[in-house]
Design a protein around this motif. Structure first.
Motif, PDB file in Angstrom:
ATOM      1  N   LEU A  13      38.849  63.605  18.068  1.00 27.71           N
ATOM      2  CA  LEU A  13      38.084  62.598  18.810  1.00 27.71           C
ATOM      3  C   LEU A  13      38.769  61.241  18.786  1.00 27.71           C
ATOM      4  O   LEU A  13      38.697  60.490  19.755  1.00 27.71           O
ATOM      5  CB  LEU A  13      36.666  62.482  18.249  1.00 27.71           C
ATOM      6  CG  LEU A  13      35.753  63.653  18.574  1.00 27.71           C
ATOM      7  CD1 LEU A  13      34.482  63.590  17.738  1.00 27.71           C
ATOM      8  CD2 LEU A  13      35.430  63.685  20.054  1.00 27.71           C
ATOM      9  N   GLY A  14      39.443  60.933  17.698  1.00 25.68           N
ATOM     10  CA  GLY A  14      40.156  59.661  17.601  1.00 25.68           C
ATOM     11  C   GLY A  14      41.276  59.525  18.612  1.00 25.68           C
ATOM     12  O   GLY A  14      41.715  58.410  18.916  1.00 25.68           O
ATOM     13  N   CYS A  30      40.956  60.842  21.755  1.00 20.96           N
ATOM     14  CA  CYS A  30      40.356  60.956  23.084  1.00 20.96           C
ATOM     15  C   CYS A  30      40.302  59.582  23.754  1.00 20.96           C
ATOM     16  O   CYS A  30      40.476  58.551  23.114  1.00 20.96           O
ATOM     17  CB  CYS A  30      38.944  61.533  22.974  1.00 20.96           C
ATOM     18  SG  CYS A  30      38.913  63.287  22.587  1.00 20.96           S
ATOM     19  N   ASP A  87      38.590  56.339  25.932  1.00 26.71           N
ATOM     20  CA  ASP A  87      37.501  55.418  25.603  1.00 26.71           C
ATOM     21  C   ASP A  87      36.115  55.984  25.896  1.00 26.71           C
ATOM     22  O   ASP A  87      35.194  55.800  25.110  1.00 26.71           O
ATOM     23  CB  ASP A  87      37.672  54.098  26.366  1.00 26.71           C
ATOM     24  CG  ASP A  87      38.729  53.206  25.757  1.00 26.71           C
ATOM     25  OD1 ASP A  87      39.181  53.487  24.627  1.00 26.71           O
ATOM     26  OD2 ASP A  87      39.112  52.220  26.415  1.00 26.71           O
ATOM     27  N   THR A 146      34.964  59.055  25.918  1.00 28.44           N
ATOM     28  CA  THR A 146      34.544  60.039  24.914  1.00 28.44           C
ATOM     29  C   THR A 146      34.251  59.352  23.593  1.00 28.44           C
ATOM     30  O   THR A 146      33.232  59.631  22.946  1.00 28.44           O
ATOM     31  CB  THR A 146      35.627  61.116  24.730  1.00 28.44           C
ATOM     32  OG1 THR A 146      35.799  61.788  25.987  1.00 28.44           O
ATOM     33  CG2 THR A 146      35.251  62.122  23.668  1.00 28.44           C
ATOM     34  N   ARG A 147      35.104  58.419  23.191  1.00 30.00           N
ATOM     35  CA  ARG A 147      34.895  57.720  21.913  1.00 30.00           C
ATOM     36  C   ARG A 147      33.641  56.842  21.970  1.00 30.00           C
ATOM     37  O   ARG A 147      32.921  56.717  20.980  1.00 30.00           O
ATOM     38  CB  ARG A 147      36.136  56.920  21.534  1.00 30.00           C
ATOM     39  CG  ARG A 147      37.282  57.851  21.123  1.00 30.00           C
ATOM     40  CD  ARG A 147      38.479  57.192  20.469  1.00 30.00           C
ATOM     41  NE  ARG A 147      38.605  55.775  20.559  1.00 30.00           N
ATOM     42  CZ  ARG A 147      39.318  55.117  21.481  1.00 30.00           C
ATOM     43  NH1 ARG A 147      39.981  55.768  22.404  1.00 30.00           N
ATOM     44  NH2 ARG A 147      39.381  53.802  21.466  1.00 30.00           N
ATOM     45  N   GLN A 148      33.357  56.235  23.122  1.00 27.73           N
ATOM     46  CA  GLN A 148      32.145  55.425  23.253  1.00 27.73           C
ATOM     47  C   GLN A 148      30.894  56.308  23.161  1.00 27.73           C
ATOM     48  O   GLN A 148      29.911  55.939  22.512  1.00 27.73           O
ATOM     49  CB  GLN A 148      32.160  54.640  24.559  1.00 27.73           C
ATOM     50  CG  GLN A 148      33.138  53.476  24.525  1.00 27.73           C
ATOM     51  CD  GLN A 148      33.308  52.812  25.887  1.00 27.73           C
ATOM     52  OE1 GLN A 148      32.760  53.245  26.888  1.00 27.73           O
ATOM     53  NE2 GLN A 148      34.092  51.739  25.909  1.00 27.73           N
ATOM     54  N   TYR A 177      30.694  59.154  21.604  1.00 25.97           N
ATOM     55  CA  TYR A 177      30.621  59.572  20.201  1.00 25.97           C
ATOM     56  C   TYR A 177      30.054  58.447  19.343  1.00 25.97           C
ATOM     57  O   TYR A 177      29.153  58.671  18.526  1.00 25.97           O
ATOM     58  CB  TYR A 177      32.013  59.985  19.700  1.00 25.97           C
ATOM     59  CG  TYR A 177      32.019  60.303  18.234  1.00 25.97           C
ATOM     60  CD1 TYR A 177      31.540  61.517  17.770  1.00 25.97           C
ATOM     61  CD2 TYR A 177      32.473  59.384  17.300  1.00 25.97           C
ATOM     62  CE1 TYR A 177      31.506  61.815  16.414  1.00 25.97           C
ATOM     63  CE2 TYR A 177      32.450  59.670  15.942  1.00 25.97           C
ATOM     64  CZ  TYR A 177      31.963  60.875  15.510  1.00 25.97           C
ATOM     65  OH  TYR A 177      31.922  61.160  14.169  1.00 25.97           O
ATOM     66  N   THR A 178      30.542  57.231  19.543  1.00 26.69           N
ATOM     67  CA  THR A 178      30.080  56.081  18.757  1.00 26.69           C
ATOM     68  C   THR A 178      28.578  55.881  18.906  1.00 26.69           C
ATOM     69  O   THR A 178      27.861  55.705  17.909  1.00 26.69           O
ATOM     70  CB  THR A 178      30.837  54.804  19.171  1.00 26.69           C
ATOM     71  OG1 THR A 178      32.231  54.997  18.928  1.00 26.69           O
ATOM     72  CG2 THR A 178      30.338  53.586  18.408  1.00 26.69           C
TER      73      THR A 178
END
Length: 191
Positions: free
Chosen positions: A113-114, A116, A118, A120-122, A124-125
């Motif tokens: 995920l790190g 991926c 923005d 996807t990371r947003q 996830y966050t």
């Protein structure tokens, strides 16, 4: 050729997201091609782009859905400190370690995920913040110190499961889990 109604399309999309969530946790993002993800949902590759703009779009939605499912489980089963302790013990168990596809998406996918994009990371966050907020609420504390404490405990839980999964020495892998439980309970002041 008959067109499907909106409800059917939404149900199909949901089926793809659910199947992808399990497969991604089992095989990783890079280890799960579109054809495999679609086959798991009982569909052909051709149907993919009727539902998603890209694989990353599906990954973001699937990981978010998995984290929301985990959060709903926490909401339904973790309402006090004793239940939070049991959640930690269940998370850091050989059963969770040995059944990746049924477990936590963070523990299964965090390293990927790190890398991926923005979006996807947003997604996830946002889902992780919701989960951590629920865990912090169970402690009955509010504020940045609790957020950091709960985040640290969750990070330790993820890392502990990942390390235990990577070890071929079962005795050592189990000892890592046991020590992880003690350390997380200490961070959360549940001992």
């Amino acid at each position: 050729m008959a067109r499907y109604d909106r409800e059917h399309k939404q149900q199909t999309r949901q089926r793809i997201v659910e199947a992808a969530g399990r497969r991604l946790k089992a095989d990783g993002i890079d280890g799960s091609g579109v054809s495999t993800l679609m086959a798991d949902a009982g569909l052909t590759n051709g149907a993919f782009y009727a539902h998603f703009a890209s694989k990353e779009d599906l990954v973001g939605e699937a990981v978010t859905a998995e984290l929301r499912r985990q959060t709903e489980d926490v909401l339904g089963n973790v309402n006090n400190r004793e239940e939070l302790e049991q959640f930690v013990r269940n998370y850091l168990s050989p059963e969770h370690r040995d059944h990746r596809a049924d477990g936590c998406p963070s523990a299964a996918l965090l390293d990927e995920l790190g890398r991926c994009g923005d979006a996807t990371r947003q997604a996830y966050t946002a889902a992780v913040v919701e989960l951590l907020g629920r865990l912090a609420a169970v402690l009955g504390e509010v504020g940045p110190e609790t957020r950091v404490r709960v985040s640290s405990a969750y990070a330790l839980m993820i890392g502990t499961i990942q390390l235990s999964r990577s070890l071929t020495d079962t005795e050592l892998a189990d000892a890592v889990l046991e020590e992880g439980v003690r350390n997380v309970l200490g961070i959360l002041e549940l001992r």
